[in-house]
Design a protein around this motif. Structure first.
Motif, short mmCIF file in Angstrom:
data_model
loop_
_atom_site.label_atom_id
_atom_site.label_comp_id
_atom_site.label_asym_id
_atom_site.label_seq_id
_atom_site.Cartn_x
_atom_site.Cartn_y
_atom_site.Cartn_z
N TYR A 74 0.83 -1.20 0.00
CA TYR A 74 0.00 0.00 0.00
C TYR A 74 0.87 1.26 0.00
N HIS A 75 1.87 1.29 0.87
CA HIS A 75 2.73 2.47 0.96
C HIS A 75 3.49 2.73 -0.34
N SER A 78 0.29 2.52 -3.65
CA SER A 78 -0.78 3.52 -3.60
C SER A 78 -0.27 4.91 -3.20
N ASN A 79 0.63 4.95 -2.21
CA ASN A 79 1.14 6.24 -1.76
C ASN A 79 2.34 6.72 -2.58
N TRP A 81 5.44 5.82 -2.06
CA TRP A 81 6.62 5.96 -1.20
C TRP A 81 7.70 4.97 -1.64
N GLY A 85 6.45 2.73 5.31
CA GLY A 85 6.73 4.00 5.98
C GLY A 85 7.38 3.87 7.34
#
Length: 187
Positions: A74-75, A78-79, A81, A85
């Motif tokens: 997800y990080h 989607s983000n 990164w 995180g």
């Protein structure tokens, strides 16, 4: 295998042999390679406590590995990164899972990422308190960081909500950490 056994023995030796702290390496949970990294100076002056909210609590190593992989995906996907995180994730199985680790800048608390260790207690802790083995692992992880020069001995412990607008680390966990050593409401 030899390296993992040696690492575990070093952890036990560093904590006086009485600790049950088990730190799972990135390889141990099948972490993806980061797209980039930035080195962080140690010891850091802050520890920021988070909860994942989703995924929920994980009570077995297999479920916690799935949770770490889910958060990392997800990080990163989607983000956008470079990696998961958090510095570490801690499961209800009592294990600590290495995210970015001790000396890499995280993406968990804007304004504090380059001067903090971000510890995510996997689960949603709005209404429930994490199990005692999960809380104990967090305490031992912080103490290990202090003992090994990764966290300042005069560190300030904060909930994520104290450094940004969020409900993290959940109301019940937030109430709990306010009784911990080094907690400060005004970082």
């Amino acid at each position: 295998m030899y390296r993992k056994v040696c690492t575990l023995l070093l952890i036990i030796a560093a904590t006086g042999g009485s600790s049950a702290l088990n730190i799972i390496s990135r390889d141990g949970w099948g972490a993806r390679d980061p797209t980039s990294t930035q080195t962080m100076s140690n010891p850091v002056p802050y520890v920021v406590i988070h909860h994942s909210a989703s995924p929920g609590a994980c009570y077995s190593k297999a479920d916690c590995i799935d949770a770490m992989q889910s958060m990392q995906n997800y990080h990163m996907d989607s983000n956008g990164w470079a990696d998961i995180g958090y510095s570490f994730g801690v499961g209800s199985d009592g294990n600590a899972y290495t995210g970015r680790g001790w000396s890499r800048v995280g993406a968990h608390a804007p304004g504090y990422n380059s001067q903090s260790i971000g510890i995510c207690l996997i689960g949603n802790w709005m209404n429930d308190l994490p199990p005692s083995q999960q809380l104990q692992a967090v305490h031992e992880l912080i103490q290990y960081g202090v003992d090994n020069g990764k966290i300042s001995s005069s560190y300030k412990l904060v909930g994520h909500r104290e450094v940004t607008a969020t409900e993290c680390p959940g109301d019940t966990l937030y109430q709990e950490i306010q009784s911990w050593a080094h907690y400060t409401p005004n970082p």
